[in-house]
Each structure stands twice: as structure tokens, then as C-alpha cells.
Motif scaffolding. Structure first.
Motif, mmCIF file in Angstrom:
data_model
loop_
_atom_site.group_PDB
_atom_site.id
_atom_site.type_symbol
_atom_site.label_atom_id
_atom_site.label_comp_id
_atom_site.label_asym_id
_atom_site.label_seq_id
_atom_site.Cartn_x
_atom_site.Cartn_y
_atom_site.Cartn_z
ATOM 1 N N GLU A 1 0.819 -1.205 0.000
ATOM 2 C CA GLU A 1 0.000 0.000 0.000
ATOM 3 C C GLU A 1 0.857 1.260 0.000
ATOM 4 O O GLU A 1 0.491 2.266 -0.621
ATOM 5 C CB GLU A 1 -0.957 -0.022 1.190
ATOM 6 N N GLN A 2 2.006 1.223 0.675
ATOM 7 C CA GLN A 2 2.883 2.401 0.687
ATOM 8 C C GLN A 2 3.394 2.706 -0.720
ATOM 9 O O GLN A 2 3.433 3.864 -1.135
ATOM 10 C CB GLN A 2 4.072 2.174 1.633
ATOM 11 N N ARG B 1 0.657 4.168 -2.957
ATOM 12 C CA ARG B 1 0.268 5.543 -2.637
ATOM 13 C C ARG B 1 1.148 6.548 -3.390
ATOM 14 O O ARG B 1 0.793 7.718 -3.506
ATOM 15 C CB ARG B 1 0.408 5.811 -1.134
ATOM 16 N N SER C 1 -8.437 -3.228 0.054
ATOM 17 C CA SER C 1 -7.792 -2.867 1.315
ATOM 18 C C SER C 1 -8.811 -2.730 2.439
ATOM 19 O O SER C 1 -9.764 -1.974 2.326
ATOM 20 C CB SER C 1 -7.038 -1.534 1.156
ATOM 21 N N ALA D 1 -8.358 -1.244 5.204
ATOM 22 C CA ALA D 1 -8.300 0.128 5.699
ATOM 23 C C ALA D 1 -9.159 1.043 4.863
ATOM 24 O O ALA D 1 -9.820 1.944 5.365
ATOM 25 C CB ALA D 1 -6.848 0.615 5.696
ATOM 26 N N THR D 2 -9.152 0.806 3.523
ATOM 27 C CA THR D 2 -9.957 1.644 2.656
ATOM 28 C C THR D 2 -11.437 1.381 2.873
ATOM 29 O O THR D 2 -12.254 2.294 2.912
ATOM 30 C CB THR D 2 -9.590 1.377 1.179
ATOM 31 N N SER E 1 -12.593 3.055 5.920
ATOM 32 C CA SER E 1 -12.189 4.448 6.055
ATOM 33 C C SER E 1 -13.367 5.358 6.330
ATOM 34 O O SER E 1 -14.414 5.263 5.705
ATOM 35 C CB SER E 1 -11.478 4.901 4.779
ATOM 36 N N TRP F 1 2.683 10.914 4.643
ATOM 37 C CA TRP F 1 2.187 9.569 4.909
ATOM 38 C C TRP F 1 3.317 8.658 5.349
ATOM 39 O O TRP F 1 4.415 8.682 4.787
ATOM 40 C CB TRP F 1 1.542 8.981 3.654
ATOM 41 N N ASP G 1 3.314 4.491 6.284
ATOM 42 C CA ASP G 1 2.394 3.353 6.284
ATOM 43 C C ASP G 1 0.995 3.896 5.968
ATOM 44 O O ASP G 1 0.818 4.596 4.994
ATOM 45 C CB ASP G 1 2.446 2.605 7.623
ATOM 46 N N ASP G 2 -0.003 3.599 6.786
ATOM 47 C CA ASP G 2 -1.356 4.080 6.512
ATOM 48 C C ASP G 2 -1.698 5.314 7.329
ATOM 49 O O ASP G 2 -2.872 5.693 7.417
ATOM 50 C CB ASP G 2 -2.379 2.968 6.832
ATOM 51 N N HIS H 1 -5.110 8.171 11.487
ATOM 52 C CA HIS H 1 -5.401 7.056 10.590
ATOM 53 C C HIS H 1 -6.773 7.273 9.952
ATOM 54 O O HIS H 1 -7.661 7.860 10.584
ATOM 55 C CB HIS H 1 -5.395 5.740 11.383
#
Length: 232
Positions: free
Chosen positions: A43-44, A47, A114, A116-117, A120, A181, A183-184, A215
Motif C-alpha cells: 500500500e505504501q 500511494r 484494502s 483500511a480503505t 475508512s 504519509w 504506512d497508513d 489514521h
């Protein structure tokens, strides 16, 4: 043209894995120590802009910035190797062979899968606004910090735990350091200077501290300010 490159679909189960190698200073030389580990930086990497991905170089800031050494429990120098894994992820022999279409497909795929997405609740702009608001609240003011970072005379960076806390003045800081940014997390840095002498910091220059981190799912991690001292 490489047949693989014509296929824009990306297998979202594949991961980009960086090799994190911790080091320690021995006789003023950064030397590899035990603790090497693999770190998922998919993911990093995705981005980044395509231009930034094409410019990645092992053992340089461009790849070291993909990994948060402190969260891995390491406070010291380190190296990161990841270019070969990036090439494997995109099915190419060299970074320059990654096409814009293939990179866009990878970004769309990781966003769709993801966790996290999916969870979000805050957009990138909202996170940036929080980081900028914290910085604007303290810029030009004196705050107490329990951690500080800076460079020594050999341009080696150091992260110091301070006892007692140090009084620092928050300086004008580039937006890229604040809206940053890791990581997340939105993980802002503030440039600072000592407001009063501190014995642990006397040999460091180009000082900075970390502000509160945010986050997308709403979590917040405290910055380097002294416990009990909220952002002014």
C-alpha cells in the motif's frame, strides 16, 4: 513490448515485500545487526506517484521512507531493499517497464480490497486538514517534547528520548513534511529549535519532532509532546 505488460490486470493477492535490515553504529560506521525482517509495503508503494515508483532505489531515502523503523522496534540506522519485489509485483524486469495503465490498475485493485480503505471514515484531505490544524496551533510557540530528532556532525539522524523534556519552538515547516504519509498514517513532522539549552540535544542540528498522527479509520497516536500537554 513484453506480453506481460499488455495485461493490465494485477493479482491483488500478490504483495510488495521490502527487506528491512537494521544497523548499529560501530566505530562510526553503520553495521548490519540481527533482526532483518520482511515488511509488506504494497500500500505504501501504491500511494506513490508512478514517477516516484520509477525512481525508487534500494538503500536510499526513496525506499527507506516506505518503512517505519520505530514501529518495527528499531531506533537507529537501517537499509531497505525492495526494487526487485516491485518489479516482480508488476511482472517486469526493470522499474522503467511499468506502464501507466498497469500502475493505475494496481492502485484501483488495492483500493478495492484494502480493509483500511473499506473501513475508512476520513479522506486524505480531511486527514491533511487535521495535521495542518495541529501545526498551525503551535507554529511559533514554545512546547515541551519528550522526544526529538536531528542530525549529528556526520549527517547521521538520531531519535532521542528526553529526560527531562525539552522546550522547543515550532518553526515554519514545509507542507510536505506536515502532510506526510507513513504506512497508513498521516504522520506530520514539525521543524523546531531549542528554546532553552538541553544537554542531550547540544550536538544535534536540523531538529524536528512528530505531531499527532491520524489514521483513516479515526485512530490517533500522540506525537512527541510531553504527556499531558495538548496541542495549544
Amino acid at each position: 513490448m513484453n506480453d506481460q505488460q499488455d495485461q493490465t490486470a494485477i493479482d491483488v493477492k500478490k504483495r510488495i515485500v521490502a527487506v528491512f535490515q537494521p544497523q548499529a553504529y560501530i566505530n562510526n560506521h553503520a553495521t548490519d545487526i540481527d533482526g532483518q525482517q520482511d515488511v509488506d509495503v504494497t500500500e505504501q508503494v501504491l500511494r506513490l506517484s508512478l514517477d516516484s515508483v520509477l525512481a525508487l532505489q534500494d538503500y536510499r531515502d526513496s525506499t527507506e521512507n516506505l518503512v517505519d523503523a520505530e514501529k518495527l522496534g528499531h531506533d537507529g540506522p537501517f537499509t531497505v531493499r525492495v526494487v526487485a519485489s516491485v518489479c516482480d509485483y508488476f511482472g517486469v524486469n526493470e522499474l522503467r517497464d511499468i506502464s501507466a495503465d498497469r500502475f493505475a490498475a494496481a492502485q484501483q485493485g488495492i483500493q478495492a480490497t484494502s480493509p483500511a480503505t473499506a473501513a475508512s471514515s476520513l479522506t486524505d484531505d480531511e486527514l491533511a486538514d487535521k495535521a495542518l490544524a495541529d501545526y498551525n496551533a503551535v507554529t511559533g510557540k514554545v512546547i515541551e517534547v519528550e522526544k526529538i530528532s536531528g542530525y549529528d556532525e556526520h549527517d547521521n539522524s538520531h531519535d532521542l528520548l528526553l529526560a527531562p523534556a525539552a522546550k522547543v519552538r515550532v518553526l515554519t515547516t514545509d507542507r510536505a513534511s506536515i502532510v506526510r504519509w507513513c504506512d497508513d498514517w498521516m504522520d506530520p513532522c514539525w521543524d523546531v529549535e531549542l528554546a532553552e539549552p538541553h544537554p542531550q540535544v547540544k550536538n544535534l542540528r536540523s531538529l524536528w519532532v512528530y505531531g499527532p498522527s491520524y489514521h483513516p479509520d479515526g485512530r490517533v497516536e500522540a506525537g512527541d509532546q510531553a504527556v499531558g500537554q495538548a496541542v495549544a
